[in-house]
Scaffold this active site. Sequence first.
Site, PDB file in Angstrom:
ATOM      1  CD  GLU A  39      64.856  50.523  -1.119  1.00 39.84           C
ATOM      2  OE1 GLU A  39      64.044  50.406  -0.676  1.00 39.84           O
ATOM      3  OE2 GLU A  39      65.954  50.664  -1.898  1.00 39.84           O
ATOM      4  CG  ASP A  64      68.398  51.761   6.576  1.00 39.89           C
ATOM      5  OD1 ASP A  64      67.751  50.554   5.872  1.00 39.89           O
ATOM      6  OD2 ASP A  64      68.361  51.736   7.577  1.00 39.89           O
ATOM      7  CG  ASP A 113      58.983  50.004  13.572  1.00 36.86           C
ATOM      8  OD1 ASP A 113      57.348  51.073  13.346  1.00 36.86           O
ATOM      9  OD2 ASP A 113      60.128  50.259  14.078  1.00 36.86           O
ATOM     10  CG  ASP A 149      54.704  44.320   7.284  1.00 36.66           C
ATOM     11  OD1 ASP A 149      55.295  45.271   7.449  1.00 36.66           O
ATOM     12  OD2 ASP A 149      54.539  44.047   8.452  1.00 36.66           O
TER      13      ASP A 149
HETATM   14  C1  LIG Z   1      61.192  47.363   8.262  1.00 35.82           C
HETATM   15  S1  LIG Z   1      63.393  47.810   7.983  1.00 35.82           S
HETATM   16  C2  LIG Z   1      62.692  47.866   6.797  1.00 35.82           C
HETATM   17  C3  LIG Z   1      64.376  47.560   5.716  1.00 35.82           C
HETATM   18  C4  LIG Z   1      64.407  47.151   3.906  1.00 35.82           C
HETATM   19  N1  LIG Z   1      62.792  48.487   3.134  1.00 35.82           N
HETATM   20  C5  LIG Z   1      63.645  45.897   3.859  1.00 35.82           C
HETATM   21  O1  LIG Z   1      62.316  46.026   3.743  1.00 35.82           O
HETATM   22  O2  LIG Z   1      63.899  44.622   4.060  1.00 35.82           O
HETATM   23  C6  LIG Z   1      62.942  49.761   8.195  1.00 35.82           C
HETATM   24  C7  LIG Z   1      64.463  50.575   7.894  1.00 35.82           C
HETATM   25  O3  LIG Z   1      63.663  51.746   7.678  1.00 35.82           O
HETATM   26  C8  LIG Z   1      65.765  52.116   8.370  1.00 35.82           C
HETATM   27  N2  LIG Z   1      64.644  53.336   8.915  1.00 35.82           N
HETATM   28  C9  LIG Z   1      63.912  53.734   9.379  1.00 35.82           C
HETATM   29  N3  LIG Z   1      63.632  55.410   9.939  1.00 35.82           N
HETATM   30  C10 LIG Z   1      64.596  55.912   9.973  1.00 35.82           C
HETATM   31  C11 LIG Z   1      65.353  57.157   9.997  1.00 35.82           C
HETATM   32  N4  LIG Z   1      64.462  57.722  10.513  1.00 35.82           N
HETATM   33  N5  LIG Z   1      66.282  57.556   9.257  1.00 35.82           N
HETATM   34  C12 LIG Z   1      66.670  56.109   8.205  1.00 35.82           C
HETATM   35  N6  LIG Z   1      66.663  54.834   8.744  1.00 35.82           N
HETATM   36  C13 LIG Z   1      65.328  54.576   9.207  1.00 35.82           C
HETATM   37  C14 LIG Z   1      65.838  51.103   9.389  1.00 35.82           C
HETATM   38  O4  LIG Z   1      67.169  51.700  10.108  1.00 35.82           O
HETATM   39  C15 LIG Z   1      65.929  50.336   8.496  1.00 35.82           C
HETATM   40  O5  LIG Z   1      66.952  49.614   7.859  1.00 35.82           O
END
Ligand SMILES: C[S@@+](CC[C@H](N)C(=O)[O-])C[C@H]1O[C@@H](n2cnc3c(N)ncnc32)[C@H](O)[C@@H]1O
Length: 210
Positions: A39, A64, A113, A149
């Site tokens: 994931e 993450d 994101d 989303d």
């Molecule tokens: C908007 S959050 C979504 C978290 C979770 N999946 C949720 O739906 O609640 C996006 C997550 O992706 C992680 N993330 C984004 N780009 C990343 C990268 N290049 N390496 C590691 N983590 C990343 C961020 O740290 C963050 O926790």
Amino acid sequence: METFHHVKQPSLELLESGYSLKGKWKEEFFKNNNPLVLELGCGMGEYSVGLAERFPKKNFLGIDIKGARMWQGASSSMEKGLNNVGFLRIRIDWIEKCFAKNEVDEIWITFPDPQLKKRRGTKRLTHPVFLKRYEKIIKKNALIHLKTDSQFLHGFTLGVIAAKDYILEDSINDLYAAPVAREHMDIKTHYENIFLEKKIKITYLRFRLK
Ligand SMILES: C[S@@+](CC[C@H](N)C(=O)[O-])C[C@H]1O[C@@H](n2cnc3c(N)ncnc32)[C@H](O)[C@@H]1O
């Protein structure tokens, strides 16, 4: 985090010197030969934990860079006594240093994101830059799921799938209004609940690499 036996936090330096778990996740970390599902951007790891409960014959690894969020998933999986879920705290950009060719069986990407600014396009987790990395570690014909989303990211990803000639198996731009239920629909992430409260539609797609 360091006290959890099922959490790994390797530095880039360690990964570059040759990571000992690369190619050995099933045998040494999970101690079985079951399929390995990642994931990506797992946050608190709701999908890793939820799927691990539903599919005890598969191994799930939430990835993450943010440790405080990951701690929640690491704690809840331990409280539930799950032995088929783990967490890897790295930048997803380093993924090829952590897994060997064909080591990964399936990937979930949950609410990444969308990186709306054009100059940040290569940071999208479904940009060809990232897909090329996944291709190096995932089995042929393996499934990738995206739940978001962002109608923009959903559409962007459909464009990438078409351009790359991957096989699109499912695509819906309003998951909870769909007449047909998907088996994972009852798992909801932290971010997903925020979007649902704001009445934002949730999209889902699933495709196969060639
Ligand atoms: C908007 S959050 C979504 C978290 C979770 N999946 C949720 O739906 O609640 C996006 C997550 O992706 C992680 N993330 C984004 N780009 C990343 C990268 N290049 N390496 C590691 N983590 C990343 C961020 O740290 C963050 O926790």
